[in-house]
Scaffold this active site. Structure first.
Site, PDB file in Angstrom:
ATOM      1  CG  HIS A  80     -26.713   3.134  19.476  1.00  0.00           C
ATOM      2  ND1 HIS A  80     -26.056   2.399  18.516  1.00  0.00           N
ATOM      3  CD2 HIS A  80     -28.028   3.037  19.141  1.00  0.00           C
ATOM      4  CE1 HIS A  80     -26.922   1.906  17.651  1.00  0.00           C
ATOM      5  NE2 HIS A  80     -28.122   2.269  18.004  1.00  0.00           N
ATOM      6  CE1 TYR A 132     -27.351   0.501  14.228  1.00  0.00           C
ATOM      7  CE2 TYR A 132     -26.962   1.950  12.364  1.00  0.00           C
ATOM      8  CZ  TYR A 132     -27.650   1.650  13.523  1.00  0.00           C
ATOM      9  OH  TYR A 132     -28.630   2.496  13.965  1.00  0.00           O
ATOM     10  CE  LYS A 183     -27.260   6.027  15.245  1.00  0.00           C
ATOM     11  NZ  LYS A 183     -27.172   5.112  14.103  1.00  0.00           N
ATOM     12  CG  ASP A 191     -27.729   7.078  11.331  1.00  0.00           C
ATOM     13  OD1 ASP A 191     -27.621   8.069  12.074  1.00  0.00           O
ATOM     14  OD2 ASP A 191     -27.983   5.928  11.751  1.00  0.00           O
TER      15      ASP A 191
HETATM   16  N1  LIG Z   1     -30.639   4.891  16.978  1.00  0.00           N
HETATM   17  C1  LIG Z   1     -31.283   3.744  16.941  1.00  0.00           C
HETATM   18  O1  LIG Z   1     -31.514   3.095  17.978  1.00  0.00           O
HETATM   19  C2  LIG Z   1     -31.737   3.220  15.613  1.00  0.00           C
HETATM   20  C3  LIG Z   1     -32.579   2.092  15.565  1.00  0.00           C
HETATM   21  C4  LIG Z   1     -32.997   1.639  14.311  1.00  0.00           C
HETATM   22  C5  LIG Z   1     -32.595   2.310  13.162  1.00  0.00           C
HETATM   23  N2  LIG Z   1     -31.753   3.407  13.241  1.00  0.00           N
HETATM   24  C6  LIG Z   1     -31.309   4.138  12.021  1.00  0.00           C
HETATM   25  O2  LIG Z   1     -32.442   4.467  11.225  1.00  0.00           O
HETATM   26  C7  LIG Z   1     -32.300   3.893   9.920  1.00  0.00           C
HETATM   27  C8  LIG Z   1     -33.654   3.522   9.342  1.00  0.00           C
HETATM   28  O3  LIG Z   1     -34.326   2.600  10.172  1.00  0.00           O
HETATM   29  P1  LIG Z   1     -34.481   1.051   9.827  1.00  0.00           P
HETATM   30  O4  LIG Z   1     -33.397   0.655   8.890  1.00  0.00           O
HETATM   31  O5  LIG Z   1     -34.561   0.303  11.103  1.00  0.00           O
HETATM   32  O6  LIG Z   1     -35.888   0.909   9.153  1.00  0.00           O
HETATM   33  P2  LIG Z   1     -36.807   1.663   8.059  1.00  0.00           P
HETATM   34  O7  LIG Z   1     -35.985   2.665   7.324  1.00  0.00           O
HETATM   35  O8  LIG Z   1     -38.043   2.069   8.740  1.00  0.00           O
HETATM   36  O9  LIG Z   1     -37.209   0.485   7.111  1.00  0.00           O
HETATM   37  C9  LIG Z   1     -36.320  -0.202   6.310  1.00  0.00           C
HETATM   38  C10 LIG Z   1     -37.118  -1.310   5.623  1.00  0.00           C
HETATM   39  O10 LIG Z   1     -38.005  -0.750   4.666  1.00  0.00           O
HETATM   40  C11 LIG Z   1     -37.761  -1.310   3.384  1.00  0.00           C
HETATM   41  N3  LIG Z   1     -37.880  -0.213   2.405  1.00  0.00           N
HETATM   42  C12 LIG Z   1     -37.075   0.868   2.296  1.00  0.00           C
HETATM   43  N4  LIG Z   1     -37.506   1.688   1.320  1.00  0.00           N
HETATM   44  C13 LIG Z   1     -38.614   1.106   0.783  1.00  0.00           C
HETATM   45  C14 LIG Z   1     -39.495   1.482  -0.260  1.00  0.00           C
HETATM   46  N5  LIG Z   1     -39.322   2.614  -0.944  1.00  0.00           N
HETATM   47  N6  LIG Z   1     -40.521   0.628  -0.550  1.00  0.00           N
HETATM   48  C15 LIG Z   1     -40.694  -0.522   0.140  1.00  0.00           C
HETATM   49  N7  LIG Z   1     -39.889  -0.922   1.148  1.00  0.00           N
HETATM   50  C16 LIG Z   1     -38.852  -0.112   1.466  1.00  0.00           C
HETATM   51  C17 LIG Z   1     -36.359  -1.872   3.451  1.00  0.00           C
HETATM   52  O11 LIG Z   1     -36.228  -3.003   2.625  1.00  0.00           O
HETATM   53  P3  LIG Z   1     -35.007  -3.167   1.569  1.00  0.00           P
HETATM   54  O12 LIG Z   1     -33.723  -2.804   2.279  1.00  0.00           O
HETATM   55  O13 LIG Z   1     -35.093  -4.603   1.185  1.00  0.00           O
HETATM   56  O14 LIG Z   1     -35.340  -2.229   0.462  1.00  0.00           O
HETATM   57  C18 LIG Z   1     -36.239  -2.263   4.917  1.00  0.00           C
HETATM   58  O15 LIG Z   1     -36.781  -3.548   5.109  1.00  0.00           O
HETATM   59  C19 LIG Z   1     -31.372   2.691  10.193  1.00  0.00           C
HETATM   60  O16 LIG Z   1     -30.816   2.157   9.007  1.00  0.00           O
HETATM   61  C20 LIG Z   1     -30.387   3.303  11.140  1.00  0.00           C
HETATM   62  O17 LIG Z   1     -29.463   4.105  10.463  1.00  0.00           O
HETATM   63  C21 LIG Z   1     -31.341   3.850  14.454  1.00  0.00           C
END
Ligand SMILES: NC(=O)c1ccc[n+]([C@@H]2O[C@H](COP(=O)([O-])OP(=O)(O)OC[C@H]3O[C@@H](n4cnc5c(N)ncnc54)[C@H](OP(=O)(O)O)[C@@H]3O)[C@@H](O)[C@H]2O)c1
Length: 283
Positions: free
Chosen positions: A107, A49, A74, A44
């Site tokens: 998005h 990004y 997106k 994704d």
């Molecule tokens: N459509 C939208 O508006 C929107 C907005 C936000 C996100 N997204 C999508 O959703 C995806 C996920 O959301 P997100 O990246 O914002 O946040 P998330 O997945 O909720 O959290 C990522 C964070 O958690 C940590 N983490 C991951 N796995 C872990 C584990 N097993 N143990 C401990 N810490 C862990 C990561 O650190 P490290 O990387 O240091 O491991 C990072 O800091 C995004 O990458 C994107 O593709 C979409």
């Protein structure tokens, strides 16, 4: 890995690898390569990004056949409207170095999304996109798009985590045949999520981490999960959620963690809408 079937019959891996905030070029290529090497088949990304090129490079370098990988990207707000969407889509394709996208999303629910949707319907019918959808749409915005257009979005990608569970919006999505995709399933670690005692305790029963418990909880809610990490050990861990099952009692204990509060911001906040409308990327 389980797959879900979208409203147009397209199959999609229920757990994907998210690449938001992986800005360093080498880190982006390496983390997507690690994800593909560890069994992820759903990536994704987004124009906003600024790492579509790196995602494309990693896909090429992975040796995994293109047709086995489900790629989402997106459309950012600066490119909404019919003509702009067509151009922005072509640019995303070029940056990703792909000849089709599996899922293309609007998005943010702002600006001329109806013009964008018309363009996306055409690109879908031309076979350039396998499924089209939206992100951050509330019930009213989603119904407005459904009611005035031919194709119903296949997914609505929204914030869903244990503190902001979105059951009402998820039920509404489901009632319209729209799959909910959870962004920030780990709330990006906010509110001491990884130290949460309830989640730790549930995980201990299955020898699973907090992250694994959360992804499993979403899988059991029939929601698509996007997990992001740049660390290989976590990348490996986060996909290993298909060999255990939470009980009804575990699910209930997690339901009780809900605060109904976004860990980020309210997409209906007028100030936010104004700010986001001015966010432009050099893409
Ligand atoms: N459509 C939208 O508006 C929107 C907005 C936000 C996100 N997204 C999508 O959703 C995806 C996920 O959301 P997100 O990246 O914002 O946040 P998330 O997945 O909720 O959290 C990522 C964070 O958690 C940590 N983490 C991951 N796995 C872990 C584990 N097993 N143990 C401990 N810490 C862990 C990561 O650190 P490290 O990387 O240091 O491991 C990072 O800091 C995004 O990458 C994107 O593709 C979409």
């Amino acid at each position: 890995m389980t797959n879900v079937t979208l409203n147009n019959g397209i199959s999609m891996p229920q757990l994907g690898f998210g690449v938001y905030q992986i800005e360093n070029s080498d880190e982006a290529v390496n983390s997507v390569k690690a994800a593909l090497a560890n069994g992820y088949r759903h990536i994704d990304t987004a124009a906003a990004y600024m790492n579509e090129r790196e995602v494309g490079q990693a896909i090429k370098a992975s040796g995994v056949p293109r047709e086995e990988i489900f790629v989402t990207t997106k459309l950012w707000v600066q490119d909404v409207g019919y003509e702009n969407t067509k151009k922005a889509f072509e640019k995303s394709l070029q940056r990703l170095d792909l000849d089709y996208i599996d899922l293309y999303l609007i998005h943010q629910p702002y600006g001329d999304v109806h013009g964008s949707w018309k363009a996306m319907e055409e690109l879908y019918k031309d076979g350039k996109i396998k499924a089209i959808g939206v992100s951050n749409f509330s019930e009213d915005r989603l119904m407005d798009l459904i009611a005035f257009n031919e194709i119903t979005p296949a997914v609505n990608q929204i914030e869903v985590n244990v503190f902001h569970q979105r059951d009402d919006l998820d039920q509404f999505n489901k009632s319209q045949g729209v799959y909910t995709e959870a962004w920030a399933p780990f709330a990006e670690g906010r509110n001491n999520l990884f130290e949460n005692e309830v989640l730790i305790e549930i995980g201990e029963k299955y020898n699973k981490s907090v992250a694994q418990v959360i992804s499993r909880w979403l899988v059991q809610r029939d929601i698509i999960v996007l997990a992001k990490s740049v660390k290989e050990e976590r990348i490996r861990q986060n996909i290993d959620v298909f060999d255990f099952e939470l009980t009804d009692e575990d699910m209930k204990r997690i339901t009780d963690l809900n605060t109904d509060q976004s860990q980020f911001f309210d997409h209906k906040d007028p100030e936010r809408i104004k700010n986001i409308s001015n966010v432009k990327f050099d893409i």
